[in-house]
Design a protein around this motif. Structure first.
Motif, PDB file in Angstrom:
ATOM      1  N   LYS A   4      -5.142   2.214  -1.905  1.00  0.00           N
ATOM      2  CA  LYS A   4      -6.283   1.847  -1.087  1.00  0.00           C
ATOM      3  C   LYS A   4      -6.742   0.551  -1.494  1.00  0.00           C
ATOM      4  N   LYS A   5      -7.203   0.500  -2.841  1.00  0.00           N
ATOM      5  CA  LYS A   5      -7.576  -0.586  -3.476  1.00  0.00           C
ATOM      6  C   LYS A   5      -6.753  -1.753  -3.396  1.00  0.00           C
ATOM      7  N   GLN A   6      -5.383  -1.678  -3.585  1.00  0.00           N
ATOM      8  CA  GLN A   6      -4.213  -2.409  -3.474  1.00  0.00           C
ATOM      9  C   GLN A   6      -4.245  -3.096  -1.927  1.00  0.00           C
ATOM     10  N   SER A   7      -4.354  -1.882  -1.141  1.00  0.00           N
ATOM     11  CA  SER A   7      -4.404  -2.325   0.423  1.00  0.00           C
ATOM     12  C   SER A   7      -5.476  -3.262   0.481  1.00  0.00           C
ATOM     13  N   VAL A   8      -6.674  -3.018   0.127  1.00  0.00           N
ATOM     14  CA  VAL A   8      -7.867  -3.800   0.347  1.00  0.00           C
ATOM     15  C   VAL A   8      -7.608  -5.251  -0.164  1.00  0.00           C
ATOM     16  N   ILE A   9      -7.048  -5.170  -1.482  1.00  0.00           N
ATOM     17  CA  ILE A   9      -6.906  -6.534  -2.071  1.00  0.00           C
ATOM     18  C   ILE A   9      -5.892  -7.351  -1.307  1.00  0.00           C
ATOM     19  N   ALA A  10      -4.892  -6.754  -0.887  1.00  0.00           N
ATOM     20  CA  ALA A  10      -3.852  -7.463  -0.048  1.00  0.00           C
ATOM     21  C   ALA A  10      -4.478  -7.877   1.377  1.00  0.00           C
ATOM     22  N   SER A  11      -5.365  -7.106   1.981  1.00  0.00           N
ATOM     23  CA  SER A  11      -5.787  -7.352   3.390  1.00  0.00           C
ATOM     24  C   SER A  11      -6.726  -8.679   2.788  1.00  0.00           C
ATOM     25  N   GLU A  12      -7.759  -8.653   1.771  1.00  0.00           N
ATOM     26  CA  GLU A  12      -8.646  -9.734   1.446  1.00  0.00           C
ATOM     27  C   GLU A  12      -7.672 -10.972   1.191  1.00  0.00           C
ATOM     28  N   GLN A  13      -6.804 -10.929   0.681  1.00  0.00           N
ATOM     29  CA  GLN A  13      -5.684 -11.970   0.405  1.00  0.00           C
ATOM     30  C   GLN A  13      -5.253 -12.506   1.700  1.00  0.00           C
ATOM     31  N   ALA A  14      -4.560 -11.594   2.468  1.00  0.00           N
ATOM     32  CA  ALA A  14      -4.101 -11.997   3.546  1.00  0.00           C
ATOM     33  C   ALA A  14      -5.189 -12.854   4.638  1.00  0.00           C
ATOM     34  N   VAL A  15      -6.497 -12.217   4.744  1.00  0.00           N
ATOM     35  CA  VAL A  15      -7.436 -12.891   5.544  1.00  0.00           C
ATOM     36  C   VAL A  15      -7.862 -14.324   4.774  1.00  0.00           C
ATOM     37  N   ASN A  16      -7.779 -14.526   3.562  1.00  0.00           N
ATOM     38  CA  ASN A  16      -8.104 -15.742   2.855  1.00  0.00           C
ATOM     39  C   ASN A  16      -6.694 -16.819   3.302  1.00  0.00           C
ATOM     40  N   ARG A  17      -5.699 -16.286   3.084  1.00  0.00           N
ATOM     41  CA  ARG A  17      -4.478 -17.089   3.346  1.00  0.00           C
ATOM     42  C   ARG A  17      -4.643 -17.382   4.831  1.00  0.00           C
ATOM     43  N   ALA A  18      -4.980 -16.795   5.703  1.00  0.00           N
ATOM     44  CA  ALA A  18      -4.922 -16.970   7.084  1.00  0.00           C
ATOM     45  C   ALA A  18      -6.086 -17.983   7.059  1.00  0.00           C
ATOM     46  N   GLN A  70      -4.505  19.247 -11.721  1.00  0.00           N
ATOM     47  CA  GLN A  70      -3.822  18.025 -12.279  1.00  0.00           C
ATOM     48  C   GLN A  70      -3.028  17.140 -11.151  1.00  0.00           C
ATOM     49  N   ASP A  71      -2.141  17.700 -10.544  1.00  0.00           N
ATOM     50  CA  ASP A  71      -1.296  17.204  -9.563  1.00  0.00           C
ATOM     51  C   ASP A  71      -2.134  16.652  -8.402  1.00  0.00           C
ATOM     52  N   GLN A  72      -3.124  17.389  -7.959  1.00  0.00           N
ATOM     53  CA  GLN A  72      -3.847  16.727  -6.902  1.00  0.00           C
ATOM     54  C   GLN A  72      -4.736  15.888  -7.359  1.00  0.00           C
ATOM     55  N   ILE A  73      -5.180  15.631  -8.572  1.00  0.00           N
ATOM     56  CA  ILE A  73      -6.094  14.605  -9.146  1.00  0.00           C
ATOM     57  C   ILE A  73      -5.235  13.314  -9.172  1.00  0.00           C
ATOM     58  N   GLU A  74      -4.101  13.534  -9.710  1.00  0.00           N
ATOM     59  CA  GLU A  74      -3.185  12.296  -9.739  1.00  0.00           C
ATOM     60  C   GLU A  74      -2.923  11.792  -8.483  1.00  0.00           C
ATOM     61  N   ALA A  75      -2.589  12.849  -7.384  1.00  0.00           N
ATOM     62  CA  ALA A  75      -2.222  12.081  -6.122  1.00  0.00           C
ATOM     63  C   ALA A  75      -3.386  11.447  -5.451  1.00  0.00           C
ATOM     64  N   LEU A  76      -4.575  11.960  -5.540  1.00  0.00           N
ATOM     65  CA  LEU A  76      -5.888  11.481  -5.301  1.00  0.00           C
ATOM     66  C   LEU A  76      -6.187  10.049  -5.907  1.00  0.00           C
ATOM     67  N   GLN A  77      -5.613   9.951  -7.096  1.00  0.00           N
ATOM     68  CA  GLN A  77      -5.840   8.792  -8.022  1.00  0.00           C
ATOM     69  C   GLN A  77      -4.716   7.603  -7.219  1.00  0.00           C
ATOM     70  N   GLN A  78      -3.734   8.286  -7.183  1.00  0.00           N
ATOM     71  CA  GLN A  78      -2.787   7.345  -6.708  1.00  0.00           C
ATOM     72  C   GLN A  78      -3.073   6.760  -5.390  1.00  0.00           C
ATOM     73  N   LEU A  79      -3.698   7.658  -4.330  1.00  0.00           N
ATOM     74  CA  LEU A  79      -4.140   7.290  -3.176  1.00  0.00           C
ATOM     75  C   LEU A  79      -5.293   6.180  -3.180  1.00  0.00           C
ATOM     76  N   GLU A  80      -6.255   6.462  -4.221  1.00  0.00           N
ATOM     77  CA  GLU A  80      -7.228   5.573  -4.497  1.00  0.00           C
ATOM     78  C   GLU A  80      -6.846   4.286  -4.899  1.00  0.00           C
ATOM     79  N   HIS A  81      -5.944   4.204  -5.743  1.00  0.00           N
ATOM     80  CA  HIS A  81      -5.151   2.883  -6.220  1.00  0.00           C
ATOM     81  C   HIS A  81      -4.491   2.174  -4.945  1.00  0.00           C
TER      82      HIS A  81
END
Length: 387
Positions: free
Chosen positions: A130-144, A117-128
């Motif tokens: 990662k998605k937030q990082s991708v969104i932030a990167s896309e927003q930064a690219v669009n803002r640029a 359970q702890d491993q799954i939650e840790a992986l899910q948090q990492l995935e989350h």
């Protein structure tokens, strides 16, 4: 965390529920077929099951149709009487993550599930993350991209020679980024409209400008947004495939780009006024030159007439030639004092100096050709798409 128990024995299923309910949301299926049906309707992070039920093996669950919202397959834990090494190898090859043989100790089993359970939650948090990082990167690219668009457009606006140029440069740059817009320029109660998308005037959109031009720096309505400056308004009508939120794009554009666009428009109007004033001064200088030349010719004609009258008039026939010349000079002096051109000459020199300095200033600052008279704004706007 959701946990699915696949157990045909009701007593064993109840034991699982009682022992695991404190840490998991437990559901029970009595066969692999029912388990697959439940897994299509609900996402289970963990599955605890027998290795074989009714001639079906637990590896069949690794190929079940999971909910498409989740990319990760559940962790499958087998608890079985089959302790043969061949069976375990087959299970691991079939996608089983953990294999416990009966009889087993409940404490290590329970701790293993908690660790999973702890491993799954840790992986899910990492995935989350990662998605937030991708969104932030896309927003930064669009803002640029938006900032680059603004800077490049402003750079091109320095070469604009007319209001039509300002509109064409701005709307074309926006259109290349998938943003369809319209512009309103206001001067002396004469609004001018330009559209980067349609070929004719849209009365509804003109009414939108009229209604919202005084509603602050930006005004959002539906999927559209109005940006306002003192003399310029921009309506963003369609934003194409921008992934950055519309409101954020418009805020950046409205607070940074619109005031600069307004300044360029005002500077163009000032340049136009200076250009027109220069033309008027040149016209005045030319007229004053014509007046001076005409006055000079009149004085020459008048002087000749005076001389002819004195020489040819019978009443002066008794005068000596020297007396006649003295009389002519006397009359000419009286005429010169009456028709004094000194003030006109001074005014002509002053206006010529002003015209020269204004011409030099226009040559230094203007992006337009200033050799001839400029057309009216309305004439400059021909050929561009009107809104």
């Amino acid at each position: 965390m959701n946990l699915l128990v696949v157990e045909p024995d009701d007593i064993q299923a109840e034991i699982y529920q009682l022992s695991l309910a404190e840490a998991f949301f437990v559901d029970v299926a009595d066969s692999f077929e029912n388990a697959r049906i439940m897994m299509r309707d609900k996402y289970y992070q963990l599955v605890v099951c027998e290795w074989e039920i009714e001639r079906e093996k637990a590896s069949c669950l690794t190929h079940a149709s999971y909910k498409p919202d989740y990319a990760a397959s559940p962790v499958i834990v087998v608890v079985s009487h089959h302790a043969e090494e061949e069976t375990m190898v087959e299970a691991y090859n079939g996608g089983i993550s953990y294999y416990f043989t009966k009889p087993y100790t409940i404490v290590p089993f329970y701790e293993t599930l908690l660790a999973i359970q702890d491993q799954i939650e840790a992986l899910q948090q990492l995935e989350h993350d990662k998605k937030q990082s991708v969104i932030a990167s896309e927003q930064a690219v669009n803002r640029a991209a938006i900032y680059r668009l603004g800077l490049e457009t402003l750079g091109k606006l320095n070469d604009a020679k007319s209001v039509a140029d300002i509109a064409h440069i701005t709307l074309t740059a926006l259109k290349e980024q998938g943003i369809h817009a319209a512009l309103e320029f206001r001067h002396n109660n004469r609004p001018l409209y330009f559209d980067g998308k349609s070929d004719s005037c849209d009365e509804t959109t003109v009414k939108v400008f009229t209604t919202l031009r005084k509603q602050g720096e930006y005004f959002s309505f539906g999927q559209r947004l109005m940006l306002n400056a003192e003399h310029v308004s921009m309506l963003l009508k369609q934003t194409g495939n921008l992934t950055i939120p519309l409101q954020s794009v418009l805020t950046d554009l409205g607070t940074k780009f619109m005031p600069l666009l307004n300044m360029r428009y005002v500077a163009l109007l000032q340049e136009q006024a200076l250009f027109d004033a220069g033309n008027d001064v040149n016209k005045l200088v030319n007229k004053l030159h014509d007046v001076l030349i005409d006055r000079r010719d009149q004085k020459h004609k008048l002087s000749s007439r005076v001389r002819n009258v004195v020489v040819e008039d019978k009443s002066t026939g008794s005068l000596k030639d020297t007396d006649k010349e003295a009389l002519v000079r006397l009359l000419q002096q009286a005429t010169d004092s009456t028709l004094n051109d000194e003030e006109l000459i001074n005014a002509d020199a002053l206006l010529a100096g002003i015209a020269a300095r204004m011409h030099s200033r226009l040559v230094d600052l203007s992006v337009r050709e200033i050799s001839g008279e400029d057309d009216d704004l309305d004439d400059e706007l021909r050929g561009l798409e009107y809104f």
